[in-house]
Structure formats: C-alpha cells, structure tokens
Scaffold this motif. Structure first.
Motif, mmCIF file in Angstrom:
data_model
loop_
_atom_site.group_PDB
_atom_site.id
_atom_site.type_symbol
_atom_site.label_atom_id
_atom_site.label_comp_id
_atom_site.label_asym_id
_atom_site.label_seq_id
_atom_site.Cartn_x
_atom_site.Cartn_y
_atom_site.Cartn_z
ATOM 1 N N ILE A 270 37.443 -45.514 20.701
ATOM 2 C CA ILE A 270 36.527 -44.398 20.969
ATOM 3 C C ILE A 270 37.310 -43.086 21.049
ATOM 4 O O ILE A 270 36.899 -42.068 20.481
ATOM 5 C CB ILE A 270 35.726 -44.648 22.262
ATOM 6 N N LEU A 271 38.463 -43.113 21.717
ATOM 7 C CA LEU A 271 39.301 -41.921 21.831
ATOM 8 C C LEU A 271 39.819 -41.481 20.462
ATOM 9 O O LEU A 271 39.836 -40.289 20.144
ATOM 10 C CB LEU A 271 40.462 -42.186 22.792
ATOM 11 N N TRP A 272 40.231 -42.437 19.632
ATOM 12 C CA TRP A 272 40.688 -42.113 18.272
ATOM 13 C C TRP A 272 39.579 -41.425 17.483
ATOM 14 O O TRP A 272 39.807 -40.405 16.828
ATOM 15 C CB TRP A 272 41.138 -43.383 17.545
ATOM 16 N N PHE A 273 38.373 -41.962 17.571
ATOM 17 C CA PHE A 273 37.244 -41.398 16.841
ATOM 18 C C PHE A 273 36.944 -39.979 17.324
ATOM 19 O O PHE A 273 36.756 -39.062 16.504
ATOM 20 C CB PHE A 273 36.013 -42.295 17.004
ATOM 21 N N ALA A 274 36.912 -39.789 18.620
ATOM 22 C CA ALA A 274 36.621 -38.460 19.179
ATOM 23 C C ALA A 274 37.701 -37.453 18.791
ATOM 24 O O ALA A 274 37.395 -36.320 18.378
ATOM 25 C CB ALA A 274 36.488 -38.544 20.695
ATOM 26 N N SER B 7 39.718 -37.600 16.255
ATOM 27 C CA SER B 7 39.652 -37.371 14.805
ATOM 28 C C SER B 7 38.520 -36.415 14.449
ATOM 29 O O SER B 7 38.677 -35.562 13.567
ATOM 30 C CB SER B 7 39.469 -38.702 14.069
ATOM 31 N N LEU B 8 37.386 -36.544 15.116
ATOM 32 C CA LEU B 8 36.281 -35.604 14.878
ATOM 33 C C LEU B 8 36.656 -34.189 15.304
ATOM 34 O O LEU B 8 36.357 -33.216 14.598
ATOM 35 C CB LEU B 8 35.026 -36.055 15.613
ATOM 36 N N LEU B 9 37.309 -34.075 16.448
ATOM 37 C CA LEU B 9 37.720 -32.749 16.915
ATOM 38 C C LEU B 9 38.767 -32.117 15.997
ATOM 39 O O LEU B 9 38.838 -30.888 15.888
ATOM 40 C CB LEU B 9 38.236 -32.831 18.353
ATOM 41 N N GLU B 10 39.560 -32.941 15.337
ATOM 42 C CA GLU B 10 40.535 -32.413 14.373
ATOM 43 C C GLU B 10 39.842 -31.707 13.210
ATOM 44 O O GLU B 10 40.431 -30.820 12.585
ATOM 45 C CB GLU B 10 41.414 -33.534 13.817
ATOM 46 N N LEU B 11 38.618 -32.111 12.913
ATOM 47 C CA LEU B 11 37.864 -31.453 11.846
ATOM 48 C C LEU B 11 37.411 -30.060 12.257
ATOM 49 O O LEU B 11 37.173 -29.201 11.406
ATOM 50 C CB LEU B 11 36.646 -32.307 11.456
ATOM 51 N N ILE B 12 37.288 -29.835 13.552
ATOM 52 C CA ILE B 12 36.889 -28.518 14.070
ATOM 53 C C ILE B 12 38.114 -27.630 14.253
ATOM 54 O O ILE B 12 38.133 -26.474 13.838
ATOM 55 C CB ILE B 12 36.124 -28.682 15.400
ATOM 56 N N PHE B 13 39.140 -28.173 14.888
ATOM 57 C CA PHE B 13 40.390 -27.436 15.125
ATOM 58 C C PHE B 13 41.387 -27.839 14.046
ATOM 59 O O PHE B 13 42.134 -28.800 14.195
ATOM 60 C CB PHE B 13 40.941 -27.754 16.517
ATOM 61 N N THR B 14 41.388 -27.102 12.946
ATOM 62 C CA THR B 14 42.168 -27.521 11.775
ATOM 63 C C THR B 14 43.604 -27.013 11.759
ATOM 64 O O THR B 14 44.391 -27.442 10.923
ATOM 65 C CB THR B 14 41.458 -27.069 10.487
ATOM 66 N N VAL C 234 47.081 -37.488 19.833
ATOM 67 C CA VAL C 234 46.176 -38.340 20.601
ATOM 68 C C VAL C 234 45.502 -39.355 19.684
ATOM 69 O O VAL C 234 45.394 -40.547 20.013
ATOM 70 C CB VAL C 234 45.128 -37.495 21.360
ATOM 71 N N ALA C 235 45.050 -38.901 18.519
ATOM 72 C CA ALA C 235 44.389 -39.799 17.574
ATOM 73 C C ALA C 235 45.347 -40.901 17.125
ATOM 74 O O ALA C 235 44.995 -42.086 17.126
ATOM 75 C CB ALA C 235 43.871 -39.015 16.372
ATOM 76 N N LEU D 29 44.973 -44.900 18.128
ATOM 77 C CA LEU D 29 44.822 -45.884 17.056
ATOM 78 C C LEU D 29 45.967 -46.889 17.096
ATOM 79 O O LEU D 29 45.751 -48.099 16.903
ATOM 80 C CB LEU D 29 44.754 -45.194 15.693
ATOM 81 N N PHE D 30 47.169 -46.418 17.363
ATOM 82 C CA PHE D 30 48.324 -47.299 17.509
ATOM 83 C C PHE D 30 48.084 -48.293 18.653
ATOM 84 O O PHE D 30 48.332 -49.488 18.507
ATOM 85 C CB PHE D 30 49.579 -46.458 17.782
ATOM 86 N N THR D 31 47.579 -47.787 19.766
ATOM 87 C CA THR D 31 47.301 -48.646 20.925
ATOM 88 C C THR D 31 46.251 -49.694 20.588
ATOM 89 O O THR D 31 46.406 -50.876 20.918
ATOM 90 C CB THR D 31 46.847 -47.797 22.120
ATOM 91 N N TRP D 32 45.171 -49.284 19.927
ATOM 92 C CA TRP D 32 44.126 -50.229 19.545
ATOM 93 C C TRP D 32 44.692 -51.328 18.649
ATOM 94 O O TRP D 32 44.439 -52.513 18.858
ATOM 95 C CB TRP D 32 42.970 -49.510 18.833
#
Length: 92
Positions: free
Chosen positions: A30-34, A36-43, A54-55, A59-62
């Motif tokens: 869930i954290l990876w997804f969030a 990653s989405l925020l990376e699309l806003i803050f480019t 963080v992403a 993802l590494f942890t998952w």
C-alpha cells in the motif's frame, strides 16, 4: 488412496489447501502504491527523490517478505521476481 501433494499443490496451495495467487495488499505494498502515485504529482526535486526512496524501500520490503514468508511457492517466486525487477530498475 494416498494423500500426496502434487507439484500444482506445492506451488499454488497454502497450508489450508486453498489456491492462492493474490492476497489483499499488506502495508508495504500500500505504501509503495501511494508513494508511486505521489511521484506522478511531484516529478522533480527533493520530494520526488524521497518518494522514490520510500517507494523502492517499501517494494523491496514487500518482495523480501514474500520470498521468506509467502504462503506458497508461487508467491515466493513472485516476491523474488519483483525484487530482481526493483533492483534492476535502479541499476539500468
């Protein structure tokens, strides 16, 4: 009649005998997804760099958790493939 597990059972079934291909997302996913989405806003900038870290970390942890605690061999292999892809994306 013997009760031997087939290759299919070992790969796709969990300890309860259920076929498991996907599970509800856990916190690292869930954290990876969030992030990653925020990376699309803050480019650009430091926020993007932090979100990227963080992403990747989540993802590494998952993937690590799936490799060592996955409910079946399919989930463990999935974790391994995602881990290799995540590291590969940082190398290339």
């Amino acid at each position: 009649m013997t009760n031997t597990a087939t290759a299919f059972d070992k790969i796709f079934r969990d300890s309860d005998g259920e076929i498991v291909l996907a599970e509800p997302p856990n916190p690292p996913l869930i954290l990876w997804f969030a992030a990653s989405l925020l990376e699309l806003i803050f480019t650009t900038g430091k926020i993007h760099t932090g979100l990227d870290a963080v992403a990747f970390g989540s993802l590494f942890t998952w993937a690590w958790l799936e490799i060592f605690e996955g409910v079946n061999y399919f989930r463990r292999a999935l974790g391994f493939c995602v881990l290799v892809a995540a590291i590969g994306s940082k190398i290339w």
